[in-house]
Design a protein around this motif. Structure first.
Motif, PDB file in Angstrom:
ATOM      1  N   PHE A  52       0.757  -1.163  -0.089  1.00 28.65           N
ATOM      2  CA  PHE A  52       0.026   0.111   0.111  1.00 28.65           C
ATOM      3  C   PHE A  52       0.963   1.198  -0.129  1.00 28.65           C
ATOM      4  O   PHE A  52       0.521   2.298  -0.144  1.00 28.65           O
ATOM      5  CB  PHE A  52      -0.827   0.080   1.306  1.00 28.65           C
ATOM      6  CG  PHE A  52      -2.124  -1.013   1.085  1.00 28.65           C
ATOM      7  CD1 PHE A  52      -2.951  -0.627   0.431  1.00 28.65           C
ATOM      8  CD2 PHE A  52      -2.104  -2.380   1.624  1.00 28.65           C
ATOM      9  CE1 PHE A  52      -4.163  -1.651   0.296  1.00 28.65           C
ATOM     10  CE2 PHE A  52      -2.853  -3.228   1.627  1.00 28.65           C
ATOM     11  CZ  PHE A  52      -4.089  -2.953   0.879  1.00 28.65           C
ATOM     12  N   THR A  57       2.153   1.522  -6.375  1.00 26.43           N
ATOM     13  CA  THR A  57       0.695   1.636  -5.870  1.00 26.43           C
ATOM     14  C   THR A  57       0.216   3.380  -6.001  1.00 26.43           C
ATOM     15  O   THR A  57      -0.852   3.492  -6.449  1.00 26.43           O
ATOM     16  CB  THR A  57       0.323   0.937  -4.671  1.00 26.43           C
ATOM     17  OG1 THR A  57       1.137  -0.324  -4.800  1.00 26.43           O
ATOM     18  CG2 THR A  57      -1.008   0.824  -4.128  1.00 26.43           C
ATOM     19  N   PHE A 457      -6.019  -2.097  -4.626  1.00 29.78           N
ATOM     20  CA  PHE A 457      -6.015  -3.336  -3.769  1.00 29.78           C
ATOM     21  C   PHE A 457      -5.329  -4.519  -4.761  1.00 29.78           C
ATOM     22  O   PHE A 457      -4.601  -5.094  -3.807  1.00 29.78           O
ATOM     23  CB  PHE A 457      -7.408  -3.850  -3.117  1.00 29.78           C
ATOM     24  CG  PHE A 457      -7.816  -2.783  -2.053  1.00 29.78           C
ATOM     25  CD1 PHE A 457      -7.715  -3.415  -0.621  1.00 29.78           C
ATOM     26  CD2 PHE A 457      -8.390  -1.322  -2.303  1.00 29.78           C
ATOM     27  CE1 PHE A 457      -7.796  -2.446   0.496  1.00 29.78           C
ATOM     28  CE2 PHE A 457      -8.681  -0.864  -0.941  1.00 29.78           C
ATOM     29  CZ  PHE A 457      -8.510  -1.311   0.444  1.00 29.78           C
ATOM     30  N   ALA A 460      -1.471  -3.716  -4.708  1.00 28.38           N
ATOM     31  CA  ALA A 460      -0.812  -3.812  -3.126  1.00 28.38           C
ATOM     32  C   ALA A 460      -0.790  -5.394  -2.872  1.00 28.38           C
ATOM     33  O   ALA A 460       0.157  -5.772  -2.117  1.00 28.38           O
ATOM     34  CB  ALA A 460      -1.785  -3.100  -2.159  1.00 28.38           C
TER      35      ALA A 460
END
Length: 595
Positions: A52, A57, A457, A460
Motif C-alpha cells: 500500500f 501503488t 488493492f 498492493a
C-alpha cells in the motif's frame, strides 16, 4: 526446494485458479493472498501491507486522478466527434486514425478511463455509419493496450514492474525505456488489425445492441438557426438529419406547417423541425453544437450553451399534479429549473409544440438541469405524492478549453521532468494532482472517486507475492530451472520463454498479478546469467500487457466484451494471431534492442 518455497508455490497455484475461475473478486483474492502469505510465515506483517505504500501503488492511484481531470475537460468528446465524420467517409482510414488516437492518449493517460469514455462514442459512430459496433470495439481496446505499452505511465502494469525492480535494488526504469519496442508493437498491431483482424471480427446487427441498451424514442423540436450548415439544403442532405437518421415529422415555417415533409423539402433559417429520436441522438446534437463557436441549432428553447448540466428523464407519476396539464401551464422551466428538450408519449403526439402538449401519467420528459440541482429534483421525488420519478440522469461534459490547457500543460511538464530524470514520476504525479485541486480543476471528493480502488488493492495485494518469492528463494529456483533448460540457447530463448510464460499467465488471470509473479523471476534469471535485468523486466512488461486472446486478462477487454456482445471465441479468433506475432517479435527484437 525448501518447505517455505513449496508453500508459496501452492499459494500461487491457488491464486492462479481463483483468478482464472472468477469465483471471487480479483481485489479480494489479492488481499486473501497477502493474508495467506503472512499467516504461513512467507512474509512478515509489515511486508504484507508494504504494497500500500509502494511507489507503484501510489503512482497508479494518482495517475487515475490525472486521467479523470483530463476527461472532465471534455477534450476527448470533442476529438471523438471529429473522428465520427472520418468513419462515414472511409472506414479503413477512420479505424486507422481511431487506433492511433487511442494509442497516443493511452501512452500518457491510464487506458481504462479512456476506453470507458470512447465505448459509447464508438457505438454511436457505428450506428451512424451503418456498421456493427462489434467491428470497432475490440480494435478500441487493443489500441489502448498498444499505446499503454509505449511508456512507463501508459499502464499500471509497467509502473508495477518498475516498482518491484526498485524494491529489489534495481535501477528505476526510465519513462521511455520501452518506447522503441512499444512503437514496433504498435505498428505490428495496427497493421494486423487493418489487414487481418477486421475480417475476423463479428458483424452482428445493430438492432440487437439498440434493444440491449433500451433506447427510448422521444419527440422534440429543433430550430435551425441562421448559420447552420443545414440551411438551404434538402432534408435528406441536411447533415444532422442524415448523420443521426432523424425522423422529421413536421416542419414549421412562420405560420405554415408542413406535415411529413418529403426528403427533398428544402430547409430555411429559423425553420422548426419536429423530430422523433432517442436520448443518445439528442445528446449528440448538443455535443456537436458545443464544438462550434456559433450554435447552429436550438432544441426546444435551449440554446445549448449551458455549462455543468445533466440530462434527466422524468416519468410523470400516477397521481401527479402534472397530469393533463401542459408545460406552459405548469411554468415547468421556472418551477423545476429544467429546460424540457423532448417528450415521450404513449400514443402519437399532436402537432402542438412540446410546451403545449397535454401531459399524461406515464409520459417521460427529457430535460436538462444544472448538475447541482439534481439533488433538489431527487428531494422533490422523495415526497409522499411526487409529481415525477427520475428514470435516469446523464451528466453532459462540455469542452472547457482553459481547464484543458491547464491540465495538458501540467501533464506535459510532469512527463518532461520525468523523462530527463529531474523529478521522480510518483512525485510528479502527486504534484500535478495537488496543482489541479488548487486550481479547482478537480475537488477532493472527485479525487477520491477517480481512483480505481479495485486496481489499487489488486496491486498492493499481489506485490506480496513477489516479496514471498524472494524471501523463500522460489524466484531463484524457477530462474535456475529456466536458465538450465534454455540458457544454452542464449538470451533469445530466455526472453522467448519468459514472454510466453507471462503471456499465458495473463490470459487466465490479471495482468498485474502475472507481472507481480514474473518480475522477481525475471530479476533472478538476469542475476543467474550475470546480465542486466532491464531486458527481462521489459519482456515481462510487454507480455503482461499484450493479452488479446481472452477478455479476462486485461480490463479494457472485459469492458468491450459486454458492450459489443462478444463471445470468448470472438476474442480468440482475432487475438491468437496477434499474440503469436508479438511473441515472435519480442523473442527476436528485445535481445537486439536491449542487450
Amino acid at each position: 526446494m525448501a518447505t517455505a518455497a513449496i508453500i508459496t508455490l501452492i499459494i500461487i497455484g491457488v491464486v492462479v485458479l481463483l483468478f482464472a475461475t472468477d469465483w471471487l473478486p480479483i481485489d479480494l483474492v489479492a488481499i486473501l493472498t497477502m493474508l495467506a502469505l503472512v499467516l504461513t510465515g512467507s512474509i512478515s506483517a509489515e511486508e504484507g501491507v508494504a504494497g500500500f505504500s509502494n511507489k507503484a501503488t501510489i503512482t497508479v492511484a494518482f495517475m487515475f486522478v490525472l486521467s479523470e481531470a483530463l476527461l472532465k475537460t471534455g477534450a476527448l468528446q470533442v476529438l471523438a466527434q471529429r473522428l465520427s465524420k472520418l468513419f462515414k467517409q472511409n472506414f479503413n482510414l477512420g479505424l486507422l486514425l481511431m487506433m492511433l488516437l487511442i494509442a497516443f492518449i493511452s501512452a500518457f493517460v491510464n487506458n481504462t478511463p479512456v476506453v470507458a469514455v470512447f465505448i459509447p462514442v464508438v457505438i454511436q459512430i457505428a450506428h451512424r455509419a451503418g456498421l456493427s459496433p462489434a467491428k470497432m470495439l475490440i480494435p478500441l481496446s487493443f489500441a489502448s493496450i498498444f499505446g499503454g505499452m509505449c511508456t512507463l505511465i501508459g499502464t499500471s502494469t509497467n509502473i508495477l514492474v518498475s516498482g518491484i525492480a526498485e524494491k529489489e535494488g534495481e535501477a528505476a526504469i526510465d519513462l521511455f525505456a520501452m518506447s522503441k519496442m512499444g512503437i514496433i508493437f504498435l505498428v505490428i498491431g495496427i497493421v494486423y488489425m487493418l489487414i487481418f483482424g477486421k475480417k475476423l471480427l463479428p458483424n452482428r446487427a445493430n438492432q440487437d445492441l439498440k434493444q440491449r441498451f433500451n433506447l427510448r424514442s422521444y419527440i422534440t423540436e429543433i430550430e435551425i438557426l441562421e448559420y447552420s450548415n443545414s440551411v438551404n439544403k434538402a432534408i435528406m442532405d441536411a447533415e444532422m438529419v442524415k448523420d443521426l437518421h432523424l425522423d422529421v415529422m413536421e416542419v414549421r415555417r412562420s405560420e405554415n406547417k408542413y406535415n411529413q415533409p418529403s426528403g427533398d423539402f428544402v430547409l430555411k433559417a429559423n425553420d422548426v423541425l419536429k423530430v422523433r429520436c432517442n436520448v443518445d441522438k439528442i445528446k449528440t446534437l448538443k455535443d456537436q453544437a458545443k464544438i462550434v463557436v456559433a450554435t447552429p441549432i436550438k432544441i426546444g428553447d435551449d440554446d445549448l450553451k449551458g455549462k455543468a448540466s445533466t440530462l434527466v428523464e422524468m416519468v410523470i407519476s400516477a397521481e401527479s399534479e402534472l397530469h393533463n396539464k401542459t408545460l406552459r401551464e405548469l411554468d415547468f422551466r421556472r418551477r423545476f429549473r429544467a429546460i424540457p428538450l423532448a417528450i415521450q408519449h404513449r400514443e402519437s403526439i399532436s402537432n402542438e409544440g412540446i410546451y403545449d402538449v397535454k401531459l399524461r401519467s406515464g409520459d417521460i420528459i427529457l430535460a436538462e438541469v444544472k448538475t447541482h440541482y439534481v439533488k433538489e429534483l431527487k428531494r422533490i421525488e422523495s415526497k409522499q405524492k411526487p409529481p415525477f420519478v427520475l428514470l435516469s440522469e446523464d451528466v453532459i461534459t462540455d469542452f472547457d478549453k482553459p481547464k484543458f490547457s491547464l491540465v495538458l500543460s501540467l501533464i506535459l511538464i510532469m512527463i518532461g521532468l520525468a523523462a530527463f530524470n529531474i523529478l521522480d514520476i510518483m512525485v510528479g504525479a502527486i504534484s500535478c494532482v495537488v496543482m489541479m485541486v488548487l486550481f479547482k480543476v478537480i475537488n477532493m471528493k472527485e479525487l477520491y472517486k477517480a481512483i480505481n480502488w479495485k486496481i489499487i488493492f489488486l496491486i498492493a495485494g499481489t506485490l506480496s507475492l513477489g516479496t514471498a518469492m524472494v524471501n523463500t528463494g522460489l524466484d531463484v529456483y524457477i530462474a535456475n530451472f529456466i536458465t538450465y533448460q534454455l540458457g544454452s540457447y542464449g538470451p533469445v530463448a530466455i526472453v522467448s520463454g519468459l514472454y510466453l510464460t507471462t503471456s499465458m499467465l495473463t490470459e487466465i488471470m490479471s495482468n498485474n498479478a502475472s507481472a507481480a509473479i514474473m518480475a522477481p523471476i525475471a530479476i533472478a534469471t538476469a542475476h543467474g546469467m550475470d546480465m542486466e535485468a532491464l531486458p527481462f523486466l521489459i519482456t515481462v512488461m510487454f507480455a503482461a500487457s499484450a493479452t488479446f486472446m481472452t477478455p479476462v486478462g486485461y480490463q479494457t477487454n472485459a469492458m468491450v466484451f459486454s458492450a459489443g456482445k462478444y463471445t470468448f471465441v470472438d476474442f480468440f479468433k482475432v487475438g491468437v494471431g496477434l499474440n503469436i506475432l508479438f511473441w515472435i517479435a519480442a523473442s527476436i527484437l528485445i535481445p537486439l534492442l536491449y542487450f
